[in-house]
Write a protein that holds these residues in place. Structure first.
Motif, PDB file in Angstrom:
ATOM      1  N   ASN A 141      48.175   7.160  59.894  1.00  0.00           N
ATOM      2  CA  ASN A 141      48.032   8.458  60.544  1.00  0.00           C
ATOM      3  C   ASN A 141      48.006   9.576  59.507  1.00  0.00           C
ATOM      4  O   ASN A 141      48.924   9.711  58.689  1.00  0.00           O
ATOM      5  CB  ASN A 141      49.169   8.683  61.538  1.00  0.00           C
ATOM      6  CG  ASN A 141      48.948   9.924  62.377  1.00  0.00           C
ATOM      7  OD1 ASN A 141      49.254  11.031  61.958  1.00  0.00           O
ATOM      8  ND2 ASN A 141      48.400   9.733  63.560  1.00  0.00           N
ATOM      9  N   LYS A 155      48.470  11.561  71.612  1.00  0.00           N
ATOM     10  CA  LYS A 155      49.355  10.665  70.878  1.00  0.00           C
ATOM     11  C   LYS A 155      50.600  11.409  70.426  1.00  0.00           C
ATOM     12  O   LYS A 155      50.513  12.473  69.807  1.00  0.00           O
ATOM     13  CB  LYS A 155      48.628  10.093  69.658  1.00  0.00           C
ATOM     14  CG  LYS A 155      49.432   9.061  68.872  1.00  0.00           C
ATOM     15  CD  LYS A 155      48.571   8.392  67.831  1.00  0.00           C
ATOM     16  CE  LYS A 155      49.322   7.287  67.108  1.00  0.00           C
ATOM     17  NZ  LYS A 155      48.451   6.553  66.167  1.00  0.00           N
ATOM     18  N   GLY A 182      44.713   9.411  67.372  1.00  0.00           N
ATOM     19  CA  GLY A 182      44.348   8.016  67.617  1.00  0.00           C
ATOM     20  C   GLY A 182      43.102   7.656  66.856  1.00  0.00           C
ATOM     21  O   GLY A 182      42.701   8.301  65.901  1.00  0.00           O
TER      22      GLY A 182
END
Length: 480
Positions: free
Chosen positions: A210, A242, A320
């Protein structure tokens, strides 16, 4: 063909001819000069909605709109005045960001001609707004995000009504998401909770890929709540939402203290408290809290990584997605130097006419400029690989013989179409109101079209009298 093009691109007045030649000379002069440092990430911090009411001081500098007016080379947070000065100075010191503030008394707008219009920025930061956005402002914000902009929403706890107008940041940001003319059906996939959580150190999820949690500014492990709130996620409404950091004891769709999502071609980030971005220094008379430097949290890395991601500066989305991608530039003949190859264009659009200077090389795409009713188009089909972040860049120069400062008589639309020719998104609409000397870089996030074959299309429409020229050069569709 090129000679015919030059003869058609005649201006309607001697003054207009002079203006075009001056603009061309300015472009050529700038091309010959040493290149300035690139500032691809353009960030606008909002201060038009009571962000300094009460003890709040959510500004990067007292010099507005341009913080460089206070100190052009800041090295410490105190070189700029404001509780967000650490955030601003950290970005400024990289050399990769251009920062501005929307001053008090102004309004958010999109598609206009002012220097603080959202069309001139990659990301809008809303640091705990304390007055409701107008209907027009909500339309501008949502359209900006839908067309590829980044939106950073920082809330505070319920009841934090710093200017005593009956509205707090929780209500104001929820109103933006649920009561706008663009999409009020839970567009981002979350709602802000009506809570006042006194203290906590929310922890980051485990996700090494991420870009917000593991970005160029460092690794995020924890954040800070010093009277704040959380969000409830609704992935059924937007599968991209998210949660990245959660209140202690929470996970999944509840208790998200920091969350990301996407909307249209744009990106969204939510933070449930303003204390983490507060550096403890600001204007005299404010009671501030140094959350930025809190040793139990990594708030600086979180704020800076998220800013980079929102502005399209990282390759994997916080909302995501992911996957592997080979970095590449996808457009063929991106600078038009091969003439009429790879692009589909109206006759005479791709030209080396000396009446308009190219940004680089000799060729460019020149739409309109006839001073008569006409429509010009320029397009190219491209396949964006799955798992890639994609950014469309192009340089645009607009000059015009129009004298109005309020009416868009001539327009250029930048759009994305599917293989059937249906418009998926209008990235931006420019007009005679955007006229300026030289070329301006325009950037849009096309990551949401990964895995698809799309057409990038420009359509210029000119009225029946005074000319407006839309000149494009040095295009790119970069994936990574």
């Amino acid at each position: 063909m090129l000679g015919f093009r030059r003869s058609r691109h005649r201006l309607t007045t001697a003054a207009a001819v002079f203006g075009l030649l001056v603009a061309g000379a300015a472009v050529q002069a700038s091309a010959a000069a040493p290149a300035a440092a690139a500032t691809p990430h353009r960030i606008l911090f909002d201060n038009a909605h009571a962000e300094t009411a009460g003890n709040a001081d959510w500004i990067i500098s007292t010099s507005q709109p341009d913080p460089l007016g206070q100190d052009s080379t800041p090295s410490a947070e105190t070189d700029w005045t404001g509780a967000l000065s650490s955030w601003g100075v950290a970005l400024q010191k990289t050399g990769d960001y251009s920062l501005k503030t929307l001053p008090s008394g102004s309004s958010l707008a999109y598609g206009g001609s002012t220097a603080t219009d959202l069309s001139n920025f990659d990301t809008l930061v809303l640091p705990e707004p304390n007055t409701l956005f107008t209907t027009a402002e909500k339309t501008a914000i949502m359209t900006f995000v839908k067309n590829g902009g980044g939106l950073f929403m920082v809330s505070d706890h319920t009841g934090a009504d710093r200017n005593n107008d009956g509205e707090d940041a929780v209500e104001i940001l929820n109103d933006l998401m649920t009561n706008n003319s663009v999409d009020s059906t839970d567009p981002f996939g979350f709602s802000i909770d009506t809570l006042s959580i006194s203290s906590d150190y929310p922890s980051a999820i485990s996700d090494s890929s991420n870009a917000v949690l593991h970005g160029s500014f460092g690794t995020v492990t924890k954040s800070l709540i010093a009277s704040g709130t959380t969000a409830t996620l609704k992935p059924a409404d937007n599968s991209a939402v998210k949660g990245l950091l959660y209140r202690t004891g929470y996970s999944g769709n509840t208790g998200a203290f920091f969350a990301t999502s996407t909307f249209g071609s744009g990106r969204v980030a939510f933070w449930g408290d303003s204390s983490p971005i507060d550096d403890g220094t600001g204007q005299s008379g404010n009671t501030l809290y140094d959350g930025w430097n809190d040793t139990g949290a990594t708030n600086a890395a979180l704020a800076l990584n998220a800013t980079e991601w929102l502005a399209g500066g990282s390759s994997s989305g916080g909302g995501g997605g992911g996957g592997t991608c080979t970095a590449a530039q996808l457009l063929a003949n991106p600078g038009f130097e091969s003439g009429n190859t790879s692009w589909t264009a109206t006759s005479g659009v791709i030209t080396n006419s000396s009446s308009e200077a190219a940004r680089t090389g000799s060729y460019k795409a020149w739409l309109n400029g006839y001073g008569s009713a006409n429509t010009d188009t320029l397009s190219q089909s491209v396949t964006i690989p799955s798992g890639c972040a994609a950014t469309l860049n192009f340089y645009l120069h607009v000059d015009t013989a129009e004298t109005t400062t309020s009416t868009a008589y001539d327009t250029l639309k930048a759009q994305v179409l599917n293989s059937s020719g249906t418009v998926l998104s209008t990235l931006a609409t420019y007009s005679n109101l955007n006229a300026a000397s030289g070329y301006t870089l325009r950037s849009f996030d096309l990551s949401s079209y990964a895995g698809q074959t799309v057409t990038v299309k420009f359509t210029g429409t000119e009225g029946s009298t005074l000319q407006t020229s839309f000149v494009l050069d040095d295009t790119a569709l970069n994936v990574s």
